[in-house]
Design an enzyme around this catalytic site. Sequence first.
Site, PDB file in Angstrom:
ATOM      1  N   LYS A 150       0.832  -1.231  -0.029  1.00 35.12           N
ATOM      2  CA  LYS A 150       0.050   0.187  -0.080  1.00 35.12           C
ATOM      3  C   LYS A 150       0.740   1.349   0.039  1.00 35.12           C
ATOM      4  CE  LYS A 150      -3.574   2.430   2.760  1.00 35.12           C
ATOM      5  NZ  LYS A 150      -2.704   3.525   3.194  1.00 35.12           N
ATOM      6  N   LYS A 175       7.362   9.368  -7.650  1.00 35.46           N
ATOM      7  CA  LYS A 175       7.725  10.347  -6.682  1.00 35.46           C
ATOM      8  C   LYS A 175       9.121   9.996  -6.881  1.00 35.46           C
ATOM      9  CE  LYS A 175       6.182   8.873  -2.900  1.00 35.46           C
ATOM     10  NZ  LYS A 175       5.526   7.563  -3.437  1.00 35.46           N
ATOM     11  N   ASP A 222      -0.510  -0.090  -4.648  1.00 37.80           N
ATOM     12  CA  ASP A 222      -1.310  -1.221  -4.988  1.00 37.80           C
ATOM     13  C   ASP A 222      -1.047  -1.558  -6.461  1.00 37.80           C
ATOM     14  OD1 ASP A 222      -3.008  -3.384  -4.977  1.00 37.80           O
ATOM     15  OD2 ASP A 222      -4.564  -2.159  -3.924  1.00 37.80           O
TER      16      ASP A 222
END
Length: 724
Positions: free
Chosen positions: A9, A40, A127
């Site tokens: 997650k 990111k 996910d």
Amino acid sequence: MIEIAIYGKGGIGKSTVSANLSAALAKGQKKVLQLGCDPKHDSTRLLLHGKDMTTVLSYMREVGPADYKLEDIIHEGVFGITCVEAGGPEPGVGCAGRGILSTFELLDRLGLDREYFDFILYDVLGDVVCGGFAVPLRQEYADRVYIVTSGEFMSIYAANNILRGLANYSTEGPRAGGIIFNERGLEEEEERIYRFACAVNLPVLAKIPRDDIFAKAEDLGKSVVEAFPDSKVGKIFQSLSEKIWEQEILYPAKPLEDRELEEVVLGRKAEISLEKTKNLQIKKEKQDKTFYSKSLLTREPLHGCAYNGAMNLAVQMKDGVTISHGPSSCANLSYQSITSLGRRALLEKGIVLPIQLHPKMMSTNMGESAMVFGGISELEETLEKALRENPKVITIVTTCPSGIIGDDMENTIEPYRKKCPIVLLPTDGNINGDYMQGMILGYQEFAKQLVKRNGKNDPYLVNIYGEKPIANSTAENIKILSKWLQAFGAKIHCRYINETETDKIKDLLDGGLHINAYGDYMGQILEEFFKKEFGITFFPQVFPIGFDDSVRFIRGLGDFYHQKEVAEKIIQEEENKYFEELKELIPILKGKKIMVVSYNHQVDWILRTALDVGMEVVKVGLLNFSQDMYRGSLYEDQVGEWEVNYTQEKRRADVARLKPDLVLANYNGGNLDDCPLHDTIQLTPQGGFESGIRQLRRLVQLFRQQIKEGWREDERFFKEYSAR
């Protein structure tokens, strides 16, 4: 070599776990590659001591494909770890999942040697949210998948979804390695984790405590393993790295149903231990060099889309079926493009081009649900339908939507290949380039997947490469070439790829003379590819356009077949005919001034004949063209002005200055210039000795009839009556 993917997650600590795991392995003298698959791009930050690095997607956006270098996108981190970051688009725009696909494709294309490493770690975003982020789950990448989770229900829910994704991709055996428990300090957290682990039959490989030491190490820009190797946490990661390195048993993915998951998380506690068997091995293939279209090399705007280019090529397989994997609108647009020439030829000239009139095409008709849930079921249904047609080959061409959602094409297609050869052309619409790039991909893949590696190499069987299927001149050029070859006792064996049968392509190397139809950019790529892939040596001349080229071509055939007398007889007959034709043209055209503005960079066939009849060529302007590059001219010094990289904007001023009697160009339209007459040069003119003669016959009609071009009046009326 071990390849693993770390999933979990979002925000659960995957990047921290990944960086410390890589550091522990590298500290133990393992050669490690860590590939961050999160937009990111912070997966390798601690391994690089906070150093900013170039992401793959930023690199692809800023650098042209011809200049791609592997060393520009890999960086060395602590303990010699090789670091790569995929990167991604700005939040809220684009498709980061597609970015992962592009990253993996580029690394393979640039020849990243995965076998060099002892350990490869893919750190994947959150996910399994789409096909792009599921790429590391595929068999050709991760041997094993490890899931990082805490005891929070949504974290365990995400872990269960990851197992669902893994179950969809595991066709060759179990690949789940286990669970990495990253504590959050919740009540009954450990009990929840072990109940879930027991229910899905996975071991808990490590329990990582919630500890301030992570923040302390991060303040130093380092992993815990580097900054505090003797700490409790540092030793946990060292132990985890040893377990993963030595792990021999893997587990099948057994996800729970949603209701069952809730019952398990709230239910019984279980203990589970790690057993041992042997690891899985993945077969890997080294990627070939990629050939790029001129538009991609020069970073020009794309000319058309790769999908349509591939479709136009694929339908040339007369005994095959072409499947468009995408929405019906894509297939319809391609169908209209392919059949437009056929309809025009039939209505205007009575010429029947069967493939252009009725291409054997099918569409998977992807809709909105396929964009969300994937288009594999639609593809399977269409494959079954195609097989009922008993084709010799099935070609699948992918559109933008199927490329964006990341459908796993290879694993889907593989079972069907036992019934029929299937050629996959993953153009992904225009994601992988322009029209020409789609053609390039098709030419390469049909050869790689169908051509037998040995053949008779009979010099009297002739292969023709790179014809233009949608050009009006193609059929006539083949008639001319067939006539010449017959004079030498030879015949055409395979037209690669135009109105071709599968067996002809399979037996391509039975041919011993290989002739390129065109010497343009595409023709050069074809020669380079076939020389590299099959060791083919091409005939030194392409199919000729114009008198000079035809003489060289015929003499080349005479040398090849050791029949020079046959060659000279053909040339003499054609020369007599040519000069006889000139006698009728000279009285009308001698002294006329013409200006040539052309996308075709080879215009000697026009210039030779124009000069032979005494015309004055005041200027040649060669426009930038996606399919050709300038390679010189025999007549450059006999032309008033010669300009390469010419622009249409210069045309009006040059016409006013040079005052030609006629402008000869590929395209003529309103408001271009004030020349008295205009005529069109075909982009793909008919070849042979009479190419220039045919063009000048048209000019004779224009000058004789003194045709007034009506578009000038249209322009005047438009200016006079248009709304102001």
